[in-house]
Every structure is written in structure tokens, then in C-alpha cells.
Scaffold this active site. Sequence first.
Site, mmCIF file in Angstrom:
data_model
loop_
_atom_site.group_PDB
_atom_site.id
_atom_site.type_symbol
_atom_site.label_atom_id
_atom_site.label_comp_id
_atom_site.label_asym_id
_atom_site.label_seq_id
_atom_site.Cartn_x
_atom_site.Cartn_y
_atom_site.Cartn_z
ATOM 1 N N TYR A 155 0.823 -1.205 0.009
ATOM 2 C CA TYR A 155 -0.149 -0.038 0.076
ATOM 3 C C TYR A 155 0.888 1.319 0.059
ATOM 4 O O TYR A 155 0.387 2.400 -0.215
ATOM 5 C CB TYR A 155 -0.987 -0.068 1.238
ATOM 6 C CG TYR A 155 -1.910 -1.132 1.076
ATOM 7 C CD1 TYR A 155 -2.434 -1.578 -0.061
ATOM 8 C CD2 TYR A 155 -2.456 -1.732 2.118
ATOM 9 C CE1 TYR A 155 -3.387 -2.532 -0.398
ATOM 10 C CE2 TYR A 155 -3.678 -2.784 2.001
ATOM 11 C CZ TYR A 155 -3.735 -3.213 0.901
ATOM 12 O OH TYR A 155 -4.784 -4.118 0.890
ATOM 13 N N HIS A 208 -0.841 -12.189 -1.061
ATOM 14 C CA HIS A 208 -1.709 -11.137 -1.387
ATOM 15 C C HIS A 208 -1.578 -11.038 -2.993
ATOM 16 O O HIS A 208 -0.600 -11.197 -3.548
ATOM 17 C CB HIS A 208 -0.782 -9.746 -1.046
ATOM 18 C CG HIS A 208 -1.655 -8.549 -1.145
ATOM 19 N ND1 HIS A 208 -2.295 -7.937 -2.361
ATOM 20 C CD2 HIS A 208 -2.141 -7.893 -0.296
ATOM 21 C CE1 HIS A 208 -2.954 -6.776 -1.873
ATOM 22 N NE2 HIS A 208 -2.916 -6.739 -0.541
#
Length: 297
Positions: free
Chosen positions: A64, A102
Site C-alpha cells: 500500500y 496477496h
Amino acid sequence: MASPPHPNLELRPLGNTGLKLSCVGFGASPLGSVFGPVSEHDAISSVREAFHLGINFFDTSPYYGGTLYLEGFDFSAERVTKSIDESLARLQLDYVDILQCHDIEFGSLDQIVNETIPALQKLKEAGKIRFIGITGLPLSVFTYVLDRVPPGTVDVILSYCRYSINDSTLEDLLPYLKSKGVGVISASPLAMGLLTENGPPEWHPASAELKSTCQAAAAFCKAKGKNISKLAMQYSLANKDISSVLVGMNSVRQVKENVYAATELATFGKDQETLSEVEAILSPVKNQTWPSGIQES
């Protein structure tokens, strides 16, 4: 006058983990300025408020910040093992409850099965992680992996943009996931900004048709004095087979709104009339998605 304290957020069991997650989860991608700049003060205040209101599930990723993954996705045992140490140092923790592998559609799924997940099992044995999860957009990645690993190896899946008013395809997979004893987290009930009054960020991968139809639905709600984001949040929360609905937040106001959406739903039920009207508007684009990953792009 001080606002009354919120009734406690509902806690839901997560598969066979023994964990109980707050039905609203805190998605930290907006804190990495994925949806626009956020001050450190706002970021810290948001997390504190969430904790204060009973949110016990926070999802974050080195991805992120955008800086760490310039080398692309690397699911090798070596990288994954190094990655957890880096994350624990940043988080100032000895272990994490759930380590999610992820966006697995950006790697080789056979590598995930044969190399990545066994490496995660070693981290579990070492006490650095308690449970193993996988995340992705195409639902086929979950069945591919879960059909190939020993039962009980993968504890949880995190699916995103697949249980919202415009795309509810995750629903069909829930009985299968239950049969595998896997906990289910659903992220992006607002479809990464499609189901908001402001609309999605520039980079959103949806088609022009999907974007404009969602925009029409949002405008319809607004004209009726309703908020499409609250409606979308309640739509996702209403399914109790989903342990937590993970939604990105970057302000105290957003945290309060999401918790209020959950407590209001628990008290009054969902606004079926407006929901039916919005579903009718979205019916031409229902379950329309976009490609993600190396197999699909």
C-alpha cells in the site's frame, strides 16, 4: 450533548481459526494514499477511532505504500520469509494473526501451492504467524489452490469486489469455502469507489459502462436522500457467512459511518426498498468485472 456509546460491533467466527472478527474490518490501503493524500494525523486518528468503536480487525500490506513492490510480485519461499520479518519490524509486533498471500493471480498458482504455502507453514510453526490466508480478484484462484493443498492448510480467504451490490459472485462460492473449513473476509463492499457519491479513482479498472451505471445508481440514492455507500455496506454485512467486511477508511468520519451502518443494520435491518431499486438500475452490469493477473491480462 455527547453522542451515545455505540452498541458493540457484532463479532463473527472466522472459519476454524477460533478468531472472532468484528463484522466491520479496517482496510488500511487508503492510509497508503492509494485513493489520495492522507495526513499522518488523520491516519492515526482513524485507527484509534476504529479501535475505540470495537473494530478488532485491521488489514494492511507493504504494497500500500507503493514503494516496496517496484520489483513486482515475488512469491518465492525466500522472499516471503524475509517479507514477514520486514513487516513485523514495521508493525513492531512479534507475530501477526493472519498472513495473507496477496493477489496470488499475479504469480504462478503452482508456485503458491508447492512453495509459498509450505514456506508460510514453516512461519506458522516458528510462531511468526498464526493463520494463513490467500487473496485475489478472480474467484477461480481460490478453488485452484484449495483443491491442491492439504485440508486445513489455508485458514482464510480474502476476496474483494465480489460481494457488493453490483457483483455478488462470491455468494456461489460460500458453500464450497464452508466445506473446506475456510474463513471468509470480503473486502471492497463499495467496489473500490464505484458505489460512492464521489465515484471511483482515475485508475479504476472498471469499464465505462460499469462506471456510468454505478454513477447513475449513486445519483438515484442521493436524490432520494439516501447514501449508496451505506446501502452497499449494509448489503455486504447482511450475509453472516462472511466473517468481516473490510472497508478502506482514512478519516474518523468514515470510521463512524461504517460502524453506524453496521449497528443500524443490526437494529433495523436493511433498506430493502431502496436496495431493490438500486439492484434494478445495476442489473445491466450485474457481475461484470475486469481482468486481473497474469493469466487474465
